[in-house]
Design a protein around this motif. Structure first.
Motif, PDB file in Angstrom:
ATOM      1  N   LEU A  11       6.110  46.548   4.687  1.00 46.31           N
ATOM      2  CA  LEU A  11       5.232  47.050   3.954  1.00 46.31           C
ATOM      3  C   LEU A  11       4.651  48.418   4.161  1.00 46.31           C
ATOM      4  O   LEU A  11       4.187  48.604   5.500  1.00 46.31           O
ATOM      5  N   PRO A  12       4.922  49.471   3.270  1.00 44.58           N
ATOM      6  CA  PRO A  12       4.447  50.655   3.577  1.00 44.58           C
ATOM      7  C   PRO A  12       3.100  50.915   4.204  1.00 44.58           C
ATOM      8  O   PRO A  12       2.727  51.759   5.122  1.00 44.58           O
ATOM      9  N   ALA A  13       2.090  49.989   3.689  1.00 45.70           N
ATOM     10  CA  ALA A  13       0.670  50.110   4.040  1.00 45.70           C
ATOM     11  C   ALA A  13       0.372  49.776   5.410  1.00 45.70           C
ATOM     12  O   ALA A  13      -0.390  50.516   6.126  1.00 45.70           O
ATOM     13  N   LEU A  14       1.147  49.008   5.995  1.00 47.97           N
ATOM     14  CA  LEU A  14       0.873  48.310   7.514  1.00 47.97           C
ATOM     15  C   LEU A  14       1.501  49.843   8.426  1.00 47.97           C
ATOM     16  O   LEU A  14       0.858  49.787   9.267  1.00 47.97           O
ATOM     17  N   ILE A  15       2.608  50.250   7.755  1.00 47.69           N
ATOM     18  CA  ILE A  15       3.240  51.353   8.641  1.00 47.69           C
ATOM     19  C   ILE A  15       1.947  52.561   8.765  1.00 47.69           C
ATOM     20  O   ILE A  15       1.723  53.116   9.807  1.00 47.69           O
ATOM     21  N   ARG A  16       1.735  52.930   7.261  1.00 47.89           N
ATOM     22  CA  ARG A  16       0.654  53.830   7.134  1.00 47.89           C
ATOM     23  C   ARG A  16      -0.661  53.482   8.026  1.00 47.89           C
ATOM     24  O   ARG A  16      -1.433  54.663   8.558  1.00 47.89           O
ATOM     25  N   HIS A  17      -1.075  52.464   8.173  1.00 47.67           N
ATOM     26  CA  HIS A  17      -2.124  52.088   8.719  1.00 47.67           C
ATOM     27  C   HIS A  17      -2.049  52.539  10.403  1.00 47.67           C
ATOM     28  O   HIS A  17      -2.890  53.047  10.937  1.00 47.67           O
ATOM     29  N   ARG A  18      -0.766  52.341  11.041  1.00 51.48           N
ATOM     30  CA  ARG A  18      -0.717  52.776  12.318  1.00 51.48           C
ATOM     31  C   ARG A  18      -0.277  54.364  12.706  1.00 51.48           C
ATOM     32  O   ARG A  18      -0.741  54.674  13.448  1.00 51.48           O
ATOM     33  N   THR A  19       0.131  54.752  11.625  1.00 55.41           N
ATOM     34  CA  THR A  19       0.888  56.253  11.936  1.00 55.41           C
ATOM     35  C   THR A  19      -0.495  57.106  11.435  1.00 55.41           C
ATOM     36  O   THR A  19      -0.586  58.274  12.134  1.00 55.41           O
ATOM     37  N   CYS A  20      -1.124  56.796  10.257  1.00 55.09           N
ATOM     38  CA  CYS A  20      -2.045  57.718   9.438  1.00 55.09           C
ATOM     39  C   CYS A  20      -3.614  57.333   9.901  1.00 55.09           C
ATOM     40  O   CYS A  20      -4.714  58.269   9.596  1.00 55.09           O
ATOM     41  N   GLY A  21      -3.696  56.247  10.498  1.00 56.84           N
ATOM     42  CA  GLY A  21      -4.988  55.573  10.514  1.00 56.84           C
ATOM     43  C   GLY A  21      -5.728  55.511   9.169  1.00 56.84           C
ATOM     44  O   GLY A  21      -6.839  55.166   9.175  1.00 56.84           O
ATOM     45  N   SER A  22      -4.925  55.114   8.124  1.00 54.11           N
ATOM     46  CA  SER A  22      -5.332  54.592   6.917  1.00 54.11           C
ATOM     47  C   SER A  22      -6.007  53.124   7.060  1.00 54.11           C
ATOM     48  O   SER A  22      -5.385  52.441   8.040  1.00 54.11           O
ATOM     49  N   PRO A  23      -6.982  52.827   6.102  1.00 56.17           N
ATOM     50  CA  PRO A  23      -7.413  51.580   6.309  1.00 56.17           C
ATOM     51  C   PRO A  23      -6.463  50.575   5.915  1.00 56.17           C
ATOM     52  O   PRO A  23      -5.856  50.949   5.069  1.00 56.17           O
ATOM     53  N   LEU A  24      -6.620  49.484   6.762  1.00 63.15           N
ATOM     54  CA  LEU A  24      -5.874  48.322   6.259  1.00 63.15           C
ATOM     55  C   LEU A  24      -6.298  47.571   5.173  1.00 63.15           C
ATOM     56  O   LEU A  24      -7.598  47.163   4.954  1.00 63.15           O
ATOM     57  N   PRO A  25      -5.312  47.160   4.295  1.00 68.44           N
ATOM     58  CA  PRO A  25      -5.990  46.573   2.841  1.00 68.44           C
ATOM     59  C   PRO A  25      -6.279  45.074   3.185  1.00 68.44           C
ATOM     60  O   PRO A  25      -5.978  44.730   4.417  1.00 68.44           O
ATOM     61  N   ALA A  26      -7.143  44.526   2.649  1.00 66.94           N
ATOM     62  CA  ALA A  26      -7.884  43.317   2.801  1.00 66.94           C
ATOM     63  C   ALA A  26      -6.804  42.367   2.123  1.00 66.94           C
ATOM     64  O   ALA A  26      -6.806  41.945   1.050  1.00 66.94           O
ATOM     65  N   PHE A  27      -5.826  41.610   3.118  1.00 69.40           N
ATOM     66  CA  PHE A  27      -5.015  40.619   2.942  1.00 69.40           C
ATOM     67  C   PHE A  27      -5.611  39.260   3.415  1.00 69.40           C
ATOM     68  O   PHE A  27      -6.321  39.370   4.277  1.00 69.40           O
ATOM     69  N   ASN A  28      -5.249  38.233   2.760  1.00 70.70           N
ATOM     70  CA  ASN A  28      -5.443  36.890   3.129  1.00 70.70           C
ATOM     71  C   ASN A  28      -4.180  36.185   3.634  1.00 70.70           C
ATOM     72  O   ASN A  28      -3.126  36.350   2.876  1.00 70.70           O
ATOM     73  N   ARG A  29      -4.084  35.737   4.798  1.00 73.80           N
ATOM     74  CA  ARG A  29      -2.973  34.995   5.229  1.00 73.80           C
ATOM     75  C   ARG A  29      -2.825  33.563   4.359  1.00 73.80           C
ATOM     76  O   ARG A  29      -3.900  32.933   4.416  1.00 73.80           O
ATOM     77  N   ILE A  30      -1.562  33.233   4.145  1.00 77.36           N
ATOM     78  CA  ILE A  30      -1.364  31.919   3.513  1.00 77.36           C
ATOM     79  C   ILE A  30      -0.064  31.433   3.988  1.00 77.36           C
ATOM     80  O   ILE A  30       0.959  32.144   4.029  1.00 77.36           O
ATOM     81  N   ALA A  31       0.052  30.396   4.410  1.00 72.55           N
ATOM     82  CA  ALA A  31       1.613  29.729   4.761  1.00 72.55           C
ATOM     83  C   ALA A  31       2.491  29.576   3.629  1.00 72.55           C
ATOM     84  O   ALA A  31       2.288  29.409   2.571  1.00 72.55           O
ATOM     85  N   PRO A  32       3.449  30.117   4.045  1.00 67.01           N
ATOM     86  CA  PRO A  32       4.871  30.068   2.860  1.00 67.01           C
ATOM     87  C   PRO A  32       5.035  28.660   2.784  1.00 67.01           C
ATOM     88  O   PRO A  32       5.145  27.784   3.709  1.00 67.01           O
TER      89      PRO A  32
END
Length: 194
Positions: A126-147
């Motif tokens: 997920l590009p947003a997760l990589i950007r969060h670590r590399t650029c410090g962009s805010p992490l989107p608000a996800f909810n965990r759900i079991a597959p």
């Protein structure tokens, strides 16, 4: 080719979900890989559509909490080339660190069969997760759900009928069967308290 840190989200043409072509573009795989990946992860094709929420749940165990998270989940998945450029880490080092368990970024999802020859080429992030670590962009608000289990044909994901439906005892159990329905109703009404 110029590196793009952000990609336009894939918004399905139908509100019901992604077509096979849209899912192919989202996953960044060839058209022959879509069906095996969907089977492997238990993503159902419902009348020609892969519902987005099922794709996200089965691949990542996530559902979006708001529109920003939905937009982040709709962005096409990143391959190792993109991750290497975004992080500045060579591809061979990424693969080595993933194998050794030392990778400090998101591990992504392995779309290919682990035993297959192309398994390492089908890992996506997920590009947003990589950007969060590399650029410090805010992490989107996800909810965990079991597959759900990928082999849903053999998994009991529904409650048993005895919990949801009242079954009548078979005829011949208990009292003798009545001659007809009306006599049974009248006899029960005469006995029942008022």
């Amino acid at each position: 080719m110029r590196f793009k840190l952000f990609h336009a989200p894939i918004v399905p043409a139908s509100a019901a979900g992604l077509t096979t072509e849209e899912l192919r573009r989202y996953l960044g795989v060839g058209r022959n890989n879509v069906a095996p990946i969907a089977r492997r992860f238990g993503i159902e094709l419902l009348h020609g559509i892969y519902p987005e929420c099922i794709v996200w749940r089965q691949l990542f165990g996530l559902v979006p909490d708001d529109e920003a998270a939905q937009a982040a989940l709709r962005e096409p998945l990143a391959d190792i080339n993109w991750v290497s450029t975004a992080t500045g880490v060579p591809q061979s080092t990424i693969r080595d660190h993933l194998r050794a368990g030392h990778w400090k970024y998101d591990r992504g999802v392995q779309l290919g069969d682990q035993s297959g020859t192309q398994a390492r080429r089908l890992r996506r992030w997920l590009p947003a997760l990589i950007r969060h670590r590399t650029c410090g962009s805010p992490l989107p608000a996800f909810n965990r759900i079991a597959p759900h289990p990928a082999d849903s044909d053999n998994a009991d994901t529904h409650s048993s009928p005895s919990k949801t439906h009242h079954t009548l005892p078979p005829e011949g159990v208990g009292d003798e069967p009545s001659e007809d329905v009306f006599s049974a109703l009248l006899s029960d009404a005469a006995i029942a308290p008022r």
